[in-house]
Design a protein around this motif. Structure first.
Motif, PDB file in Angstrom:
ATOM      1  N   PRO A 298       0.733  -1.159   0.082  1.00 30.91           N
ATOM      2  CA  PRO A 298      -0.316   0.387   0.062  1.00 30.91           C
ATOM      3  C   PRO A 298       0.872   0.731   0.038  1.00 30.91           C
ATOM      4  O   PRO A 298       1.214   1.737   0.995  1.00 30.91           O
ATOM      5  N   LEU A 299       1.028   1.718  -1.205  1.00 27.59           N
ATOM      6  CA  LEU A 299       1.978   2.822  -1.699  1.00 27.59           C
ATOM      7  C   LEU A 299       1.215   4.230  -0.344  1.00 27.59           C
ATOM      8  O   LEU A 299       2.352   4.805   0.293  1.00 27.59           O
ATOM      9  N   GLU A 300       0.389   4.654  -0.380  1.00 28.37           N
ATOM     10  CA  GLU A 300      -0.369   5.015   0.808  1.00 28.37           C
ATOM     11  C   GLU A 300       0.257   5.604   2.182  1.00 28.37           C
ATOM     12  O   GLU A 300       0.144   6.315   2.914  1.00 28.37           O
ATOM     13  N   LEU A 301      -0.061   3.780   2.308  1.00 34.79           N
ATOM     14  CA  LEU A 301       0.758   3.863   3.661  1.00 34.79           C
ATOM     15  C   LEU A 301       1.832   4.192   4.228  1.00 34.79           C
ATOM     16  O   LEU A 301       2.774   5.222   5.225  1.00 34.79           O
ATOM     17  N   PHE A 302       2.770   3.457   2.984  1.00 36.91           N
ATOM     18  CA  PHE A 302       4.073   4.031   3.137  1.00 36.91           C
ATOM     19  C   PHE A 302       4.440   5.392   3.124  1.00 36.91           C
ATOM     20  O   PHE A 302       5.710   5.702   3.853  1.00 36.91           O
ATOM     21  N   ASN A 303       3.807   6.464   2.208  1.00 34.29           N
ATOM     22  CA  ASN A 303       4.082   7.707   1.927  1.00 34.29           C
ATOM     23  C   ASN A 303       3.611   8.442   2.899  1.00 34.29           C
ATOM     24  O   ASN A 303       3.757   9.844   2.606  1.00 34.29           O
TER      25      ASN A 303
ATOM     26  N   TRP B  66       1.529  -4.629   5.119  1.00 33.93           N
ATOM     27  CA  TRP B  66       1.889  -4.146   4.669  1.00 33.93           C
ATOM     28  C   TRP B  66       3.572  -4.127   5.886  1.00 33.93           C
ATOM     29  O   TRP B  66       4.501  -3.266   5.761  1.00 33.93           O
ATOM     30  N   GLU B  67       3.217  -4.666   6.556  1.00 34.18           N
ATOM     31  CA  GLU B  67       3.932  -4.936   7.760  1.00 34.18           C
ATOM     32  C   GLU B  67       5.357  -5.481   7.748  1.00 34.18           C
ATOM     33  O   GLU B  67       6.374  -5.399   7.842  1.00 34.18           O
ATOM     34  N   THR B  68       5.181  -6.672   6.929  1.00 33.60           N
ATOM     35  CA  THR B  68       5.633  -7.688   5.894  1.00 33.60           C
ATOM     36  C   THR B  68       6.367  -6.865   4.790  1.00 33.60           C
ATOM     37  O   THR B  68       7.792  -6.907   4.960  1.00 33.60           O
ATOM     38  N   ALA B  69       5.673  -5.841   4.491  1.00 30.44           N
ATOM     39  CA  ALA B  69       6.142  -5.210   3.324  1.00 30.44           C
ATOM     40  C   ALA B  69       7.378  -3.968   3.787  1.00 30.44           C
ATOM     41  O   ALA B  69       8.371  -3.964   2.802  1.00 30.44           O
ATOM     42  N   LYS B  70       7.256  -4.114   5.127  1.00 30.18           N
ATOM     43  CA  LYS B  70       8.125  -2.868   6.180  1.00 30.18           C
ATOM     44  C   LYS B  70       9.709  -3.854   5.900  1.00 30.18           C
ATOM     45  O   LYS B  70      11.125  -3.178   5.717  1.00 30.18           O
ATOM     46  N   GLY B  71       9.737  -4.586   5.729  1.00 27.72           N
ATOM     47  CA  GLY B  71      11.137  -5.767   6.049  1.00 27.72           C
ATOM     48  C   GLY B  71      11.902  -5.540   4.544  1.00 27.72           C
ATOM     49  O   GLY B  71      10.976  -5.059   3.432  1.00 27.72           O
TER      50      GLY B  71
END
Length: 228
Positions: A51-56, A172-177
């Motif tokens: 989710p790009l909007e959560l990252f950004n 999203w939590e996983t993709a932060k890694g």
């Protein structure tokens, strides 16, 4: 990080981390689906949300998406993409509801992985080709009605319960890694893992001042993947 957090272990299944609002991901998925259809490969896709909007911490700016869409569509006219043709007030400010619906559709009573992928493809088409506001449930459910494998009534009930949201946030939590590099990132059996396959491009200056320049798009990246 466990392997099952990154990819579906089934050999027939390709795991794709992406945001529906990412043109590069939509290009990769279109290439993958078209190649599988041409070769009569029974492809299953397990969608994971990036989710790009959560990252950004903000909606993905329209001027960035429009520039990328024009660049990709100019090089790959068969996609049929177009610049946003709807009212400015109807432009999707979020893709979270659409990604949540794709996750919710994985439930067997709604249709499973095949329905989830079918809905993902239909939502991308609705946005990139038809300028529809995929931020809202009425549009998402109308798109789902046209999906052969999606039980739209079951999906509507699931979305009313908040189905799919927890999965998007878990992804999203996983993709932060370090395992997931961005949207899109594809994983499959035998160690296949590639970020934004086939595309070689750069921005001529920072977004808002420059434009993306696509030097090459090589669709042959699908060959080793479909051969697994």
């Amino acid at each position: 990080m466990r392997d099952d957090e990154l990819l579906n272990p089934d050999r027939r299944t390709v795991t794709v981390w992406s945001d529906i609002g990412c043109p590069w991901a939509t290009l990769a998925l279109r290439t993958l689906r078209a190649a599988a259809a041409d070769r009569d490969v029974d492809l299953l896709v397990d969608h994971r949300a990036f989710p790009l909007e959560l990252f950004n911490k903000m909606p993905t700016p329209k001027f960035i998406l429009e520039a990328e869409i024009v660049t990709i569509a100019g090089a790959r006219p068969e996609l049929g993409w177009r610049s946003w043709a709807g009212a400015e007030s109807a432009y999707p400010v979020t893709t979270l509801p659409a990604m949540e619906a794709v996750q919710a559709a994985k439930a067997e009573e709604i249709g499973g992985l095949r329905a989830s992928d079918e809905l993902d493809a239909a939502l991308r088409y609705a946005f990139y080709n038809e300028s529809r506001c995929i931020s809202i449930h009425p549009v998402i459910l109308d798109v789902a009605e046209k999906c052969e494998h999606v039980d739209t009534a079951a999906l509507e009930k699931a979305l009313a319960r908040g189905a799919g949201r927890a999965e998007v946030y878990r992804h999203w939590e996983t993709a932060k890694g370090p395992g997931v590099q961005g949207s899109p990132h594809l994983f499959a059996a035998e160690g296949f893992a590639v970020h934004n396959p086939g595309a070689t491009y750069h921005w001529t200056a920072r977004p808002g001042e420059g434009f993306p320049r696509l030097e090459e798009y090589d669709p042959s990246w699908v060959e080793p993947l479909l051969a697994l």
